[in-house]
Design a protein around this motif. Structure first.
Motif, PDB file in Angstrom:
ATOM      1  N   LYS A 103       0.822  -1.206   0.000  1.00 42.61           N
ATOM      2  CA  LYS A 103       0.000   0.000   0.000  1.00 42.61           C
ATOM      3  C   LYS A 103       0.860   1.261   0.000  1.00 42.61           C
ATOM      4  N   ILE A 104       2.060   1.172   0.566  1.00 45.02           N
ATOM      5  CA  ILE A 104       2.936   2.341   0.614  1.00 45.02           C
ATOM      6  C   ILE A 104       3.374   2.735  -0.799  1.00 45.02           C
ATOM      7  N   VAL A 105       3.471   1.764  -1.702  1.00 44.44           N
ATOM      8  CA  VAL A 105       3.800   2.112  -3.094  1.00 44.44           C
ATOM      9  C   VAL A 105       2.727   3.034  -3.664  1.00 44.44           C
ATOM     10  N   HIS A 168      -1.738   6.157 -22.350  1.00 43.81           N
ATOM     11  CA  HIS A 168      -1.777   6.157 -20.893  1.00 43.81           C
ATOM     12  C   HIS A 168      -1.994   4.721 -20.412  1.00 43.81           C
ATOM     13  N   TYR A 169      -1.206   4.320 -19.418  1.00 43.34           N
ATOM     14  CA  TYR A 169      -1.293   2.943 -18.912  1.00 43.34           C
ATOM     15  C   TYR A 169      -1.329   2.972 -17.383  1.00 43.34           C
ATOM     16  N   ALA A 170      -2.232   2.191 -16.805  1.00 41.02           N
ATOM     17  CA  ALA A 170      -2.497   2.248 -15.371  1.00 41.02           C
ATOM     18  C   ALA A 170      -1.283   1.926 -14.514  1.00 41.02           C
ATOM     19  N   LEU A 171      -0.456   0.960 -14.936  1.00 38.40           N
ATOM     20  CA  LEU A 171       0.644   0.505 -14.087  1.00 38.40           C
ATOM     21  C   LEU A 171       1.976   1.171 -14.414  1.00 38.40           C
ATOM     22  N   HIS A 172       1.978   2.124 -15.328  1.00 35.47           N
ATOM     23  CA  HIS A 172       3.237   2.765 -15.714  1.00 35.47           C
ATOM     24  C   HIS A 172       3.935   3.390 -14.503  1.00 35.47           C
ATOM     25  N   SER A 173       3.183   4.087 -13.657  1.00 36.09           N
ATOM     26  CA  SER A 173       3.804   4.733 -12.493  1.00 36.09           C
ATOM     27  C   SER A 173       4.310   3.704 -11.498  1.00 36.09           C
ATOM     28  N   ARG A 174       3.587   2.591 -11.371  1.00 27.06           N
ATOM     29  CA  ARG A 174       4.026   1.540 -10.448  1.00 27.06           C
ATOM     30  C   ARG A 174       5.333   0.920 -10.928  1.00 27.06           C
ATOM     31  N   MET A 176       7.576   2.362 -12.655  1.00 25.68           N
ATOM     32  CA  MET A 176       8.630   3.351 -12.425  1.00 25.68           C
ATOM     33  C   MET A 176       9.202   3.246 -11.020  1.00 25.68           C
ATOM     34  N   LEU A 177       8.344   2.868 -10.050  1.00 21.44           N
ATOM     35  CA  LEU A 177       8.752   2.805  -8.650  1.00 21.44           C
ATOM     36  C   LEU A 177       9.213   1.406  -8.242  1.00 21.44           C
ATOM     37  N   GLY A 178       9.381   0.515  -9.226  1.00 25.70           N
ATOM     38  CA  GLY A 178       9.882  -0.819  -8.929  1.00 25.70           C
ATOM     39  C   GLY A 178       8.819  -1.806  -8.503  1.00 25.70           C
ATOM     40  N   ASP A 179       7.561  -1.430  -8.581  1.00 23.33           N
ATOM     41  CA  ASP A 179       6.462  -2.318  -8.200  1.00 23.33           C
ATOM     42  C   ASP A 179       5.961  -3.021  -9.455  1.00 23.33           C
ATOM     43  N   ASP A 180       6.528  -4.185  -9.736  1.00 27.19           N
ATOM     44  CA  ASP A 180       6.190  -4.879 -10.983  1.00 27.19           C
ATOM     45  C   ASP A 180       5.678  -6.300 -10.752  1.00 27.19           C
TER      46      ASP A 180
END
Length: 285
Positions: A103-105, A168-174, A176-180
């Motif tokens: 959740k912190i991501v 635009h893609y929903a998980l692009h920002s995730r 970027m932060l290493g959440d894959d």
């Protein structure tokens, strides 16, 4: 009492007073809020603490509600209302989440400039965020005016980006932060959508830059060139003259128009409890 508006900037962000948002709104009140939103893009209501049911009822005056990224996660919602999004650092047991909690991501991704649900069609219209518990420092929300940002572009750049499309893609920002760590089903739950880089805001008729962290590339450009252009435009749009920082008070209700603004949260002590609740309407009207 009728709605009263006090501009904070010339034509961006305003203080709104005169209505009790915990009660059903008359049609004229809904129209007055819509009209003010068309002008200012962001409205700040102070001293409007809302129970979950009241916040949901208020939001429904402005259209059907959006689940956003919950379509991907489908995790348990401790607020017990699927359409009331838990913008907090609180885990499923009601405790402040450990820094390693996924959740912190989401908290950190919210600190990137974005427009809610630009990764889907229909995208979001209004978002409404209500403050319940706040940390001692930080956690402000910043907004930028995409209409004023477009207006100030040099004509050469306006001509260059006219007609371009961004994906635009929903998980692009995730990512970027290493959440894959997502399943194939989750990755495909919200497939990419494309939007014009230059759009016209339906309420004001003004042109704007439709950008933000969910924009992952520009169609018909190499990924590298497209991302550099997107970063340049984002840097331009988030200059101080286009940005307002909202300092939260418990009981605040802030509404913003995702079609003409970007927003981001600011850093705060992740070990300090912070609870806000968001409702978002779809752009279908």
């Amino acid at each position: 009492m009728p709605l009263t508006i006090s501009p904070i900037h010339h034509d961006f962000v305003a203080r709104a007073e005169g209505l009790d948002l915990s009660q059903p709104l008359a049609p004229g009140d809904v129209e007055a809020i819509d009209h003010a939103m068309d002008t200012y893009g962001v409205l700040v209501f102070r001293k409007q603490p809302l129970a979950p049911e009241a916040q949901l009822a208020f939001a429904r005056h402005f259209g059907p509600l959006d689940l956003g990224l919950r379509k991907v996660s489908r995790s348990a919602n401790r607020l017990h209302h699927e359409e009331l999004l838990d913008i907090s650092n609180v885990d499923e047991q009601g405790r402040v989440a450990d820094r390693n909690h996924r959740k912190i991501v989401g908290n950190l991704a919210n600190q990137l400039w974005h427009s809610d649900s630009s990764f889907q069609d229909p995208a979001a219209r209004y978002s409404m965020l209500s403050a319940a518990v706040l940390p001692d420092w930080g956690g402000e929300t910043e907004f930028c005016d995409l209409r004023a940002a477009y207006d100030s572009l040099p004509q050469r750049l306006k001509s260059e980006i006219e007609g371009l499309q961004a994906e635009h893609y929903a998980l692009h920002s995730r990512f970027m932060l290493g959440d894959d760590q997502y399943t194939e089903e989750q990755r495909n739950a919200l497939p990419p959508v494309t939007w014009p880089l230059v759009r016209t805001h339906p309420g004001s008729g003004r042109k704007l830059l439709f950008i933000g962290v969910h924009a992952s590339r520009i169609v018909d450009m190499t990924v590298a060139e497209g991302r550099m252009l997107l970063m340049d435009l984002l840097e331009h749009a988030t200059q101080p003259q286009f940005v307002h920082r909202h300092e939260w008070q418990v009981g605040d209700l802030v509404i913003w128009d995702n079609r003409c603004t970007l927003h981001r949260g600011r850093r705060y002590d992740l070990s300090a409890r912070r609870e806000l609740r968001r409702t978002t309407t779809l752009d279908v009207r």
